[in-house]
Design a protein around this motif. Structure first.
Motif, PDB file in Angstrom:
ATOM      1  N   GLY A  43      28.804 -14.408 -12.277  1.00  0.00           N
ATOM      2  CA  GLY A  43      28.344 -13.036 -12.081  1.00  0.00           C
ATOM      3  C   GLY A  43      26.945 -12.912 -11.536  1.00  0.00           C
ATOM      4  N   PHE A  44      26.186 -14.011 -11.530  1.00  0.00           N
ATOM      5  CA  PHE A  44      24.830 -13.978 -10.968  1.00  0.00           C
ATOM      6  C   PHE A  44      24.885 -14.383  -9.496  1.00  0.00           C
ATOM      7  CE2 PHE A  44      24.075 -14.580 -15.528  1.00  0.00           C
ATOM      8  CZ  PHE A  44      23.120 -13.602 -15.763  1.00  0.00           C
ATOM      9  N   HIS A  45      23.992 -13.807  -8.695  1.00  0.00           N
ATOM     10  CA  HIS A  45      24.036 -14.020  -7.247  1.00  0.00           C
ATOM     11  C   HIS A  45      22.886 -14.879  -6.726  1.00  0.00           C
ATOM     12  CE1 HIS A  45      27.261 -11.106  -7.120  1.00  0.00           C
ATOM     13  NE2 HIS A  45      26.500 -10.236  -7.771  1.00  0.00           N
ATOM     14  N   GLN A  46      21.802 -14.950  -7.484  1.00  0.00           N
ATOM     15  CA  GLN A  46      20.653 -15.766  -7.075  1.00  0.00           C
ATOM     16  C   GLN A  46      20.450 -16.827  -8.155  1.00  0.00           C
ATOM     17  OE1 GLN A  46      18.275 -12.176  -6.971  1.00  0.00           O
ATOM     18  NE2 GLN A  46      17.810 -12.511  -4.802  1.00  0.00           N
ATOM     19  N   VAL A  47      21.069 -17.985  -7.937  1.00  0.00           N
ATOM     20  CA  VAL A  47      21.135 -19.023  -8.962  1.00  0.00           C
ATOM     21  C   VAL A  47      20.458 -20.292  -8.450  1.00  0.00           C
ATOM     22  CG1 VAL A  47      22.638 -20.323 -10.518  1.00  0.00           C
ATOM     23  CG2 VAL A  47      23.332 -18.040  -9.723  1.00  0.00           C
TER      24      VAL A  47
END
Length: 471
Positions: free
Chosen positions: A289-293
């Motif tokens: 669900g995170f986009h900047q990992v």
């Protein structure tokens, strides 16, 4: 460029370890052909003109080097007749000839082939055209479309050798003993070769794979030698290959191998396989669900490949070379100075890293700095308060010398690491255990001055640290 300083690209990966310009272009020619020879005058008299014609049609600047192992049949005169370079090896054997040729080669690429005519000079074009597919390109007899014209007993021995090395060392290569290959010279410069006989062929490939380089195979038709007889001696051949197999087994099963983490996911050892898969499931679920990992210390773990938007950072360049297969953006850098602006990521993963470095504030400060307020930090490390982990590590260190157990220099515990992280401005959303021993924290970064827990020195996070001591 970063902060006005220029950093290099190394194998296509931005490296923030040592500032400096791009590596200088190699002087000399584009392609060097290295041909080991021992009493091959008759064959060379036919092969060398064909090679020169093939290179002229190919186009790039090139050179041909014949490495002589002490011939007494006029090999040197034939080489001079055809006006190619002649050098005499100083180290013994076939491996000694290779090493001498590699040292003297000037080309950006180095192509090796046999002097006996079994390697068709016209196929040089096929290897050259495939150079973008791998760092090492093999003319392969044993991939679909490849064939070998040789006596049945030699073919059987070759098959047995390739199967033994391939399966015994988990190598993704079909033809390990083909000497018809194209190398990027940068690969050869990095390898520290030991073999002096024909086993140098396997050693080069295995060390290249361990360094994270890509190997590509092109179907090839191997033909019978033009004249003379093979210089391989069966007993000496077997002893040298056995010695190399043992040394390469140790390398392949140590953390020095670039794909150590990736292969552990499919390990034949049930405990190692289930542990790796358990860690993968926990971390990928928490990072979903995170986009900047950002994955700090990504190694060659398949966690990186689970999200194409994830950025992988590691201080070990050979691990990053391997991880390039996943297609993610990669950075060669250190956890002590992450090369990213403040608040660049909404999720940061740091799994199985902090136990490998000294207990210092800087790594934790850096992880927090690049994470946005409200973002998630996924932090995994063994819990040394758990006897099960200590017993497993003791056993692992003895069964797998050279593995990660030898590198765990800092020992944390949940009871002490948890309060320390809270004092650093994180809220603990949850803790999941893998194998009942490895703790994986899910942490939320709080705003400034929000944490209800006072800051503590990092020493209090260690097993046996004084958890109640304030900064």
């Amino acid at each position: 460029m970063r902060d006005g300083i220029r950093y290099p690209l190394v194998d296509g990966i931005p490296s923030f370890i040592i500032p400096g310009p791009e590596p200088a272009a190699l002087p000399g020619c584009a392609l060097s052909l290295v041909i080991p020879a021992l009493n091959e005058a008759q064959s060379l008299d036919r092969v060398l003109p064909e090679l020169k014609n093939a290179l002229a049609a190919l186009g790039p600047t090139s050179e041909i080097i014949v490495v002589d192992g002490g011939s007494h049949d006029g090999t040197q005169q034939i080489v001079r007749k055809h006006e190619v370079r002649f050098i005499t090896q100083t180290l013994p054997g076939f491996g000694g000839a290779y090493r001498a040729g590699f040292e003297r080669a000037r080309g950006e690429y180095v192509l090796t082939l046999d002097a006996d005519g079994s390697h068709d000079p016209a196929f040089v074009k096929d290897l050259w055209e495939a150079r973008g597919e791998g760092d090492v390109v093999i003319a392969s007899r044993y991939v679909e479309g490849g064939t070998a014209e040789m006596p049945a007993w030699r073919l059987a021995l070759s098959r047995i050798l390739n199967t033994t090395f391939g399966r015994g060392l988990s190598l993704p290569v079909h033809d390990l003993s083909s000497g018809f290959r194209l190398y990027r010279r940068a690969v050869l410069r990095e390898l520290e070769l030991k073999a002096t006989d024909f086993d140098v062929l396997e050693e080069i490939l295995i060390r290249a794979l361990a360094a994270g380089y890509r190997v590509y195979e092109v179907p090839f038709r191997y033909r019978a030698r033009l004249a003379g007889r093979s210089h391989a001696r069966l007993f000496k051949f077997a002893i040298s290959y056995l010695r190399t197999f043992v040394a390469m087994w140790r390398l392949r099963n140590s953390i020095a191998s670039s794909d150590y983490d990736a292969r552990a996911y499919d390990s034949v050892i049930p405990l190692q396989r289930s542990w790796q898969r358990g860690r993968y499931q926990v971390i990928t679920r928490l990072a979903g669900g995170f986009h900047q990992v950002l994955d700090v210390g990504c190694g060659s773990s398949r966690i990186l490949g689970s999200n194409p938007a994830m950025i992988g950072l590691d201080i070990q360049l050979h691990k990053l070379r391997y991880s390039a297969r996943y297609g993610n953006a990669l950075v060669h850098g250190s956890i002590f100075e992450l090369p990213f602006a403040d608040g660049s990521f909404d999720c940061v993963i740091c799994s199985e890293v902090i136990e490998h470095i000294p207990a210092q504030e800087k790594p934790f400060d850096e992880l927090s700095r690049v994470l946005k307020t409200g973002g998630r930090l996924i932090l995994g490390t063994p819990d040394y308060d758990r006897w099960r982990w200590r017993a497993l590590e003791w056993l692992y260190g003895r069964l797998s010398p050279g593995g990660y157990a030898d590198e765990h220099i800092t020992h944390y515990s949940q009871a002490n690491l948890g309060p320390y992280l809270q004092g650093k401005g994180f809220a603990i959303d949850g803790i999941v255990y893998v194998g009942g021993s490895e703790m994986i924290f899910s942490l939320k970064k709080l705003g400034p001055m929000v944490s209800p827990v006072s800051a503590r020195p990092v020493r209090t996070a260690l097993r046996g640290g004084r958890a109640g001591q304030a900064a």
